[in-house]
Design an enzyme around this catalytic site. Structure first.
Site, PDB file in Angstrom:
ATOM      1  N   LYS A   1       6.749   2.293  -8.856  1.00 38.76           N
ATOM      2  CA  LYS A   1       6.080   1.115  -8.873  1.00 38.76           C
ATOM      3  C   LYS A   1       6.068   0.443 -10.074  1.00 38.76           C
ATOM      4  O   LYS A   1       6.264   0.840 -11.067  1.00 38.76           O
ATOM      5  CB  LYS A   1       4.498   1.570  -8.675  1.00 38.76           C
ATOM      6  CG  LYS A   1       3.613   0.616  -7.899  1.00 38.76           C
ATOM      7  CD  LYS A   1       3.820   0.682  -6.187  1.00 38.76           C
ATOM      8  CE  LYS A   1       3.095  -0.297  -5.563  1.00 38.76           C
ATOM      9  NZ  LYS A   1       3.088  -0.148  -4.083  1.00 38.76           N
TER      10      LYS A   1
ATOM     11  N   LEU B   1      -7.559  -9.886   5.785  1.00 33.89           N
ATOM     12  CA  LEU B   1      -7.014 -10.565   6.886  1.00 33.89           C
ATOM     13  C   LEU B   1      -5.436 -11.319   6.057  1.00 33.89           C
ATOM     14  O   LEU B   1      -5.171 -12.373   6.091  1.00 33.89           O
ATOM     15  CB  LEU B   1      -7.586 -11.632   7.449  1.00 33.89           C
ATOM     16  CG  LEU B   1      -8.505 -11.013   8.317  1.00 33.89           C
ATOM     17  CD1 LEU B   1      -9.457 -12.343   8.913  1.00 33.89           C
ATOM     18  CD2 LEU B   1      -8.053 -10.324   9.491  1.00 33.89           C
TER      19      LEU B   1
HETATM   20  N1  PHE Z   1       5.233  -2.525  -1.208  1.00 34.22           N
HETATM   21  C1  PHE Z   1       5.575  -2.008  -0.435  1.00 34.22           C
HETATM   22  C2  PHE Z   1       5.139  -0.604  -0.266  1.00 34.22           C
HETATM   23  O1  PHE Z   1       4.305  -0.113  -1.182  1.00 34.22           O
HETATM   24  C3  PHE Z   1       6.859  -2.477   0.242  1.00 34.22           C
HETATM   25  C4  PHE Z   1       8.091  -2.097  -0.255  1.00 34.22           C
HETATM   26  C5  PHE Z   1       8.495  -1.608  -1.423  1.00 34.22           C
HETATM   27  C6  PHE Z   1       9.250  -2.583   0.656  1.00 34.22           C
HETATM   28  C7  PHE Z   1       9.882  -1.256  -1.894  1.00 34.22           C
HETATM   29  C8  PHE Z   1      10.536  -2.443   0.002  1.00 34.22           C
HETATM   30  C9  PHE Z   1      10.679  -1.799  -1.139  1.00 34.22           C
HETATM   31  O2  PHE Z   1       5.584   0.062   0.430  1.00 34.22           O
END
Ligand code: PHE
Length: 350
Positions: free
Chosen positions: A72, A180
């Site tokens: 992340k 939403l």
């Molecule tokens: N932010 C999203 C998740 O946490 C989506 C995502 C992350 C999409 C990484 C593509 C790559 O799952």
């Protein structure tokens, strides 16, 4: 216990903002996880969020059956003063900084959109690294991942209704959708189209027009939380399920796409004790990362992507069955299954 493979904390060279990239695990493959751009009281709070969210991404990818680990990115905006998210130049500089830090990892981790960021922002991050998903389709990416997340959530809700009420027919059920936004708004619309009875809530009063359009009852987030509905659908920021809120619930199940819904693992036990079926958020919300990787890495057809998203229902049904069999919460069953998959040597199927 500290279980992360790598955590980078940098002062962004272009923005001066703290940039945190947490790589929880690459045991199954490249770590994936979105880039969150949000105000925090301080960088340490941003670090906490990055650590928790990246660990949840490892479980999310493992249970989605993806050959990926969890990571992340958090861009820490100050919580005092004018909203820095409105300062377009600072925002772009901070996104480029995130790209620079991600590039340092040389492909160990790739990012995507998350709270506070969207496909256009992925182009800005992409000025510094190619390890980024969900750029707009016109820019060569798979675009907005929220339709995938919403479709996966609907599949999850069918599985929850099947297990809890003996039928996956959404038309016969009532739902309270909390939030939403890009995902929650779509989930509410799909539920309305399926003929479900709806209560919806958002902190933004302007969202009321969507409630009217869908024929949904509008309420405050606090009231919606305790609404007497079949299923509560958390679709905004995390931390909605605490000992205090669980005591107020009047639903039979909780399942939604918001990340990090429970404040502590023991809250899953409280839900279980009240006979409220909780679908682990990281299983429900996997549709975004499933669809983005299906399109961008595996070049799958829309029908193949849809089948993968429907697979979330099977995963949940199996987890609920395993939980019942072993006398544990669905949360414990999900954690155990994720651990099993992550600890299995790479390339071993089944
Ligand atoms: N932010 C999203 C998740 O946490 C989506 C995502 C992350 C999409 C990484 C593509 C790559 O799952």
């Amino acid at each position: 216990m500290f279980s992360h493979e790598r955590v980078l904390i940098r002062r962004g060279p272009e923005s001066g903002r703290p940039i945190i990239v947490a790589v929880h695990s690459t045991a199954l493959g490249q770590a994936l996880g979105g880039c969150r751009l949000k105000a925090y009281p301080d960088w340490r709070a941003g670090l906490d969020d990055a650590l928790r969210l990246s660990a949840a991404m490892s479980d999310k990818c493992a249970l989605a059956g993806l050959p990926n680990g969890g990571g992340k990115t958090v861009i820490v905006l100050p919580s005092a003063g004018p909203d820095p998210a409105d300062d377009a130049e600072l925002r772009r500089a901070a996104l480029r900084d995130a790209g620079t830090v991600i590039e340092e990892l040389g492909g160990l981790y790739a990012t995507g959109p998350d709270v506070g960021t969207g496909p256009d922002d992925m182009v800005t991050i992409g000025e510094r690294t190619r390890h980024v998903f969900c750029r707009p389709i016109a820019a060569g990416g798979s675009g907005d991942s929220s339709p995938g997340t919403a479709a996966g959530t609907i599949a999850a809700l069918r599985a929850v209704c099947e297990t809890r009420f003996g039928s996956g027919d959404l038309a016969r059920r009532s739902f309270a959708v909390l939030g939403l936004g890009r995902v929650g708004g779509r989930v509410a619309r799909l539920l309305a189209e399926a003929g479900a009875k709806l209560v919806v809530a958002d902190v933004d009063p302007a969202k009321r027009s969507l409630a009217d359009e869908l024929g949904a009852a509008w309420s405050t987030p606090d009231e919606a939380l305790a609404a007497p509905v079949d299923v509560l659908v958390p679709a905004a920021l995390g931390g909605v399920l605490t000992p205090a809120t669980v005591a107020r619930l009047r639903c039979a199940a909780v399942a939604g796409p918001a990340n990090n819904q429970i404040d502590a693992p023991s809250t899953a036990d409280l839900l279980h004790a009240r006979d409220i079926l909780w679908a682990p958020d990281y299983v429900v919300s996997a549709g975004g990362v499933i669809s983005a990787t299906a399109v961008e890495l595996r070049h799958e057809t829309p029908a193949q992507v849809a089948a993968r998203l429907n697979g979330i229902a099977d995963t949940l049904t199996q987890l609920f069955a395993a939980a019942r069999r072993d006398g544990v919460t669905p949360s414990a069953a999900a954690t155990a299954e994720a651990r099993r998959r992550i600890s299995r040597p790479r390339g071993q199927a089944g």
